[in-house]
Design a protein around this motif. Structure first.
Motif, PDB file in Angstrom:
ATOM      1  N   MET A   1      35.821  26.497  59.700  1.00  0.00           N
ATOM      2  CA  MET A   1      36.723  26.051  58.654  1.00  0.00           C
ATOM      3  C   MET A   1      37.953  25.419  59.301  1.00  0.00           C
ATOM      4  O   MET A   1      38.509  25.962  60.241  1.00  0.00           O
ATOM      5  N   ARG A   2      38.346  24.289  58.767  1.00  0.00           N
ATOM      6  CA  ARG A   2      39.563  23.627  59.243  1.00  0.00           C
ATOM      7  C   ARG A   2      40.773  24.172  58.484  1.00  0.00           C
ATOM      8  O   ARG A   2      40.635  24.732  57.401  1.00  0.00           O
ATOM      9  N   ASP A   5      40.972  22.947  55.001  1.00  0.00           N
ATOM     10  CA  ASP A   5      40.104  23.681  54.075  1.00  0.00           C
ATOM     11  C   ASP A   5      40.769  24.984  53.633  1.00  0.00           C
ATOM     12  O   ASP A   5      40.683  25.373  52.466  1.00  0.00           O
ATOM     13  N   PHE A   6      41.423  25.653  54.585  1.00  0.00           N
ATOM     14  CA  PHE A   6      42.142  26.879  54.265  1.00  0.00           C
ATOM     15  C   PHE A   6      43.167  26.622  53.164  1.00  0.00           C
ATOM     16  O   PHE A   6      43.221  27.338  52.167  1.00  0.00           O
ATOM     17  N   SER A  45      41.361  32.292  63.421  1.00  0.00           N
ATOM     18  CA  SER A  45      40.682  31.180  62.752  1.00  0.00           C
ATOM     19  C   SER A  45      41.078  31.155  61.277  1.00  0.00           C
ATOM     20  O   SER A  45      41.282  32.211  60.660  1.00  0.00           O
ATOM     21  N   ARG A  47      39.252  30.669  58.820  1.00  0.00           N
ATOM     22  CA  ARG A  47      38.234  31.413  58.064  1.00  0.00           C
ATOM     23  C   ARG A  47      38.547  32.905  58.051  1.00  0.00           C
ATOM     24  O   ARG A  47      38.475  33.553  57.008  1.00  0.00           O
ATOM     25  N   ASP A  48      38.885  33.472  59.209  1.00  0.00           N
ATOM     26  CA  ASP A  48      39.206  34.894  59.278  1.00  0.00           C
ATOM     27  C   ASP A  48      40.440  35.228  58.445  1.00  0.00           C
ATOM     28  O   ASP A  48      40.496  36.260  57.777  1.00  0.00           O
ATOM     29  N   TRP A  50      41.527  33.489  55.823  1.00  0.00           N
ATOM     30  CA  TRP A  50      41.147  33.343  54.420  1.00  0.00           C
ATOM     31  C   TRP A  50      40.402  34.584  53.926  1.00  0.00           C
ATOM     32  O   TRP A  50      40.700  35.116  52.860  1.00  0.00           O
ATOM     33  N   LEU A  51      39.441  35.057  54.702  1.00  0.00           N
ATOM     34  CA  LEU A  51      38.675  36.225  54.277  1.00  0.00           C
ATOM     35  C   LEU A  51      39.537  37.478  54.211  1.00  0.00           C
ATOM     36  O   LEU A  51      39.379  38.307  53.305  1.00  0.00           O
ATOM     37  N   ARG A  64      34.995  32.789  46.902  1.00  0.00           N
ATOM     38  CA  ARG A  64      35.490  32.719  48.276  1.00  0.00           C
ATOM     39  C   ARG A  64      35.131  31.420  48.984  1.00  0.00           C
ATOM     40  O   ARG A  64      35.719  31.084  50.002  1.00  0.00           O
ATOM     41  N   LEU A  65      34.181  30.690  48.463  1.00  0.00           N
ATOM     42  CA  LEU A  65      33.833  29.396  49.040  1.00  0.00           C
ATOM     43  C   LEU A  65      34.540  28.253  48.331  1.00  0.00           C
ATOM     44  O   LEU A  65      34.336  27.094  48.652  1.00  0.00           O
TER      45      LEU A  65
END
Length: 79
Positions: A1-2, A5-6, A45, A47-48, A50-51, A64-65
């Motif tokens: 994920m960039r 995107d976040f 990251s 992604r991490d 965001w999650l 979540r997507l």
């Protein structure tokens, strides 16, 4: 994920203004007790981060997507 995107996911889920408040003030255990801004600066990251944020904010798995956006038909209309 960039990183772009976040921020798109953040803005879609929480709104442009509130997403910045969350990223700078909400402490996330999933990234070492840092805010999202601090975690990204520390090299986690997107992604991490965001999650971890999704976990704390109880974002449902189906969101979540990100939201589904229908592709454009290029202005041709349906045939």
């Amino acid at each position: 994920m960039r990183i772009s995107d976040f921020w798109r996911l953040m803005d879609d889920e929480f709104g442009a203004g509130y997403s910045r408040v969350l990223s700078s003030s909400l402490v996330l255990a999933g990234v070492g007790g840092r805010t999202a801004d601090d975690a990204l600066s520390a090299g986690y990251s997107p992604r991490d981060v965001w999650l971890a944020l999704c976990d704390v904010q109880d974002v449902p798995a189906e969101r979540r997507l990100g939201r589904d956006i229908k592709p454009s038909d290029g202005g041709r209309g349906a045939y």
